[in-house]
Design an enzyme around this catalytic site. Structure first.
Site, mmCIF file in Angstrom:
data_model
loop_
_atom_site.group_PDB
_atom_site.id
_atom_site.type_symbol
_atom_site.label_atom_id
_atom_site.label_comp_id
_atom_site.label_asym_id
_atom_site.label_seq_id
_atom_site.Cartn_x
_atom_site.Cartn_y
_atom_site.Cartn_z
ATOM 1 N N GLN A 139 102.177 9.939 -12.091
ATOM 2 C CA GLN A 139 101.430 9.684 -10.666
ATOM 3 C C GLN A 139 102.530 9.452 -9.671
ATOM 4 O O GLN A 139 103.711 8.775 -9.722
ATOM 5 C CB GLN A 139 100.456 8.724 -10.538
ATOM 6 C CG GLN A 139 99.327 9.024 -11.116
ATOM 7 C CD GLN A 139 98.076 7.889 -11.135
ATOM 8 O OE1 GLN A 139 97.606 7.667 -12.224
ATOM 9 N NE2 GLN A 139 97.852 7.521 -10.002
ATOM 10 N N SER A 140 102.544 10.111 -8.387
ATOM 11 C CA SER A 140 103.520 9.899 -7.360
ATOM 12 C C SER A 140 102.834 10.272 -6.052
ATOM 13 O O SER A 140 101.735 10.831 -5.922
ATOM 14 C CB SER A 140 104.856 10.886 -7.630
ATOM 15 O OG SER A 140 105.479 10.609 -6.721
ATOM 16 N N LEU A 144 106.254 16.781 -5.638
ATOM 17 C CA LEU A 144 107.321 17.003 -6.965
ATOM 18 C C LEU A 144 107.208 18.573 -7.405
ATOM 19 O O LEU A 144 108.072 18.770 -8.328
ATOM 20 C CB LEU A 144 106.919 16.271 -7.989
ATOM 21 C CG LEU A 144 107.027 14.639 -7.814
ATOM 22 C CD1 LEU A 144 106.650 13.782 -8.756
ATOM 23 C CD2 LEU A 144 108.370 14.412 -7.444
ATOM 24 N N ILE A 157 118.004 10.534 -10.062
ATOM 25 C CA ILE A 157 117.766 10.413 -8.575
ATOM 26 C C ILE A 157 119.146 9.800 -7.749
ATOM 27 O O ILE A 157 119.380 10.125 -6.885
ATOM 28 C CB ILE A 157 116.341 9.769 -8.383
ATOM 29 C CG1 ILE A 157 115.232 10.704 -8.640
ATOM 30 C CG2 ILE A 157 116.328 9.239 -6.884
ATOM 31 C CD1 ILE A 157 113.885 9.881 -8.593
ATOM 32 N N HIS A 201 98.109 2.791 -14.041
ATOM 33 C CA HIS A 201 98.694 2.305 -15.400
ATOM 34 C C HIS A 201 99.289 0.740 -15.102
ATOM 35 O O HIS A 201 99.815 0.338 -14.203
ATOM 36 C CB HIS A 201 99.921 3.183 -15.582
ATOM 37 C CG HIS A 201 100.734 2.935 -17.029
ATOM 38 N ND1 HIS A 201 100.107 3.118 -18.047
ATOM 39 C CD2 HIS A 201 101.926 2.465 -16.997
ATOM 40 C CE1 HIS A 201 101.078 3.048 -19.008
ATOM 41 N NE2 HIS A 201 102.137 2.466 -18.373
ATOM 42 N N GLU A 320 102.649 4.370 -22.907
ATOM 43 C CA GLU A 320 103.637 5.104 -21.981
ATOM 44 C C GLU A 320 104.584 6.024 -22.817
ATOM 45 O O GLU A 320 105.165 5.590 -23.809
ATOM 46 C CB GLU A 320 104.445 3.828 -21.536
ATOM 47 C CG GLU A 320 105.029 4.293 -20.122
ATOM 48 C CD GLU A 320 105.756 3.158 -19.476
ATOM 49 O OE1 GLU A 320 105.144 2.539 -18.665
ATOM 50 O OE2 GLU A 320 106.882 2.474 -19.821
#
EC number: 4.3.99.-
Length: 470
Positions: A139-140, A144, A157, A201, A320
């Protein structure tokens, strides 16, 4: 040794160096080169197979670098005496991947010995988990993907100088050093409901967009919880309260640390091959300990639906999954879970969303203010270059605690943005703060935060300070 064996050998670099030496010896003896009379063109299948061998080799090499960094630098691994030595040169060894495999086998053996023998209903649940398909959810608030999904690790990054909101913190890097991995939530997928089944999460909403892939990585690893914060939150933080209303005792039991035999920081870790087995065995261990009979009966039900299995797994744990360095794939699905706020778009440098929302100067000023308060240099300069901002516009920007001059000179503020404001006459370098640190000016802030670049910049434009303690 054939090509496949050579590429996958732990001594690959030695093989390459040896070949280089033989070629250097051979070249002086070569007097002419000509094509053979008959030359067979490689067919498409051979070319594809060769390309896949090379891609697999590079994927393994990148994974070795990520695991080498994690296992050699993470202080938790050192404390547990399961760290490895850092590479002696820039080249990471495939031994780091072998180390992951050994750790995975260790945690499987540990929990298997603890549970042996399994009952028929436990074997049935374990089989159900092992035979289930999984999807992985990232999720963001960032954009992307276009036709290809590209998700980069925090380490990558940083190395590329990309300015975006971070979800990796100092302790993650110091204690786990898994900042060269891309993180995913894990869900059961063989059902008819719309993905994703979960949007949080470990209580955190990581973004409005869910990027879903249905393929794992041969070099990924899974933990049963967040790798660093391995505490399962209290039941009232969980996402699916209607599911939890079915039970009572287990709701008191679920909040705990999930760890191995060496204490809280001993977080079980599984390679891709072992991850479903590890997940199933640790779930059975939890169910055995539970005093909630209705929960046990639900888990061992013969007709347990895939969605219910996912609810159980993401309640008892919150698995995860981690993929080394970068995910780049055409095989993905993007799901918009909710709307993105302007601040989220700014902090994520989501220019597509910023352009949708910033439709006039009033909203542009809001975006500019948000970019300054969140120290988003790239977005601030983008807004300033696309809108004609005046001194009066800047005066109209209000903050309950801080003057705009304070924010422009705060800790880690951008010198580029500050210089733009000064050059355009949007602020005066000697304006005194009226709110926080009343009476101080920007030079006082720069000196207090030991920002040599900003001090030099402000002095260049005639800044002074009345602070006798400086």
């Amino acid at each position: 040794m054939n090509i496949s064996e050579t590429l996958n050998s732990a001594n690959t670099q030695c093989n390459i160096d040896s070949m280089d030496n033989r070629l250097h010896t051979l070249f002086p003896k070569v007097t002419s080169v000509r094509n053979a009379a008959q030359q067979t063109m490689p067919d498409e299948k051979n070319l594809k197979d060769s390309a896949n061998i090379i891609k697999s080799f590079f994927r393994k090499t990148i994974a070795a670098q990520s695991y080498s960094r994690m296992f050699s630098q993470g202080s938790n691994f050192k404390s547990l005496n399961i760290a490895i030595d850092a590479p002696s040169d820039a080249k990471a060894s495939f031994k780091a991947i072998e180390h992951l495999d050994r750790l995975s086998k260790h945690y499987i053996s540990e929990i298997r010995e603890k549970l042996h023998p399994l009952s028929a209903e436990e074997l049935n649940l374990l089989s159900l988990i092992i035979n289930s398909d999984l999807i992985f959810r990232h999720q963001s608030n960032s954009d992307l993907s276009d036709k290809i999904l590209n998700i980069k690790s925090f380490n990558k990054i940083q190395s590329e100088g990309i300015c975006t909101k971070r979800n990796t913190y100092a302790d993650d890097i110091k204690k786990i050093a898994n900042h060269d991995f891309v993180f995913f939530g894990v869900e059961i997928s063989n059902h008819q409901k719309k993905h994703p089944l979960n949007t949080k999460h470990h209580t955190v909403d990581f973004g409005a967009n869910a990027y879903i892939i249905d393929h794992d990585s041969p070099y990924g690893y899974m933990t049963l919880t967040d790798h660093f914060d391995n505490a399962i939150p209290p039941v009232f933080y969980h996402e699916h309260q209607s599911f939890l209303d079915k039970f009572s005792e287990v709701n008191k039991e679920v909040s705990r640390y999930v760890h191995g035999s060496k204490g809280i920081i001993d977080v079980p870790i599984f390679n891709t091959k072992d991850m479903k087995l590890g997940l199933g065995l640790y779930l059975i261990d939890f169910i055995r300990k539970s005093e909630d009979q209705s929960f046990k009966e639900f888990c061992y039900g013969k007709n347990l639906a895939p969605v219910d299995l996912d609810r159980i797994i993401n309640f008892v744990f919150q698995p995860e999954y981690h993929i080394p360095r970068m995910v780049s794939t055409e095989n993905f699905k993007k799901v918009k879970i909710r709307e993105i706020s302007l601040e989220e778009a700014v902090t994520a440098s989501n220019y597509e969303e910023i352009n949708k929302q910033v439709t006039n100067k009033k909203i542009a000023l809001q975006a500019l203010f948000l970019s300054i308060t969140n120290q988003k240099e790239d977005v601030a300069l983008y807004i300033l270059s696309n809108f004609e901002i005046t001194r009066q516009d800047v005066i109209s920007i209000k903050h309950e605690l801080y003057d705009i001059e304070y924010l422009l000179s705060a800790h880690n503020s951008s010198c580029k943005v500050l210089e733009y404001f000064i050059n355009k006459g949007l602020v005066d370098v000697n304006t005194k703060f009226k709110k926080t640190n009343s009476g101080d000016c920007m030079l006082d802030n720069a000196i207090k935060y030991e920002n040599a670049e900003m001090i030099k910049l402000l002095l260049k434009y005639g800044a002074t300070s009345d602070n006798k303690y400086i």
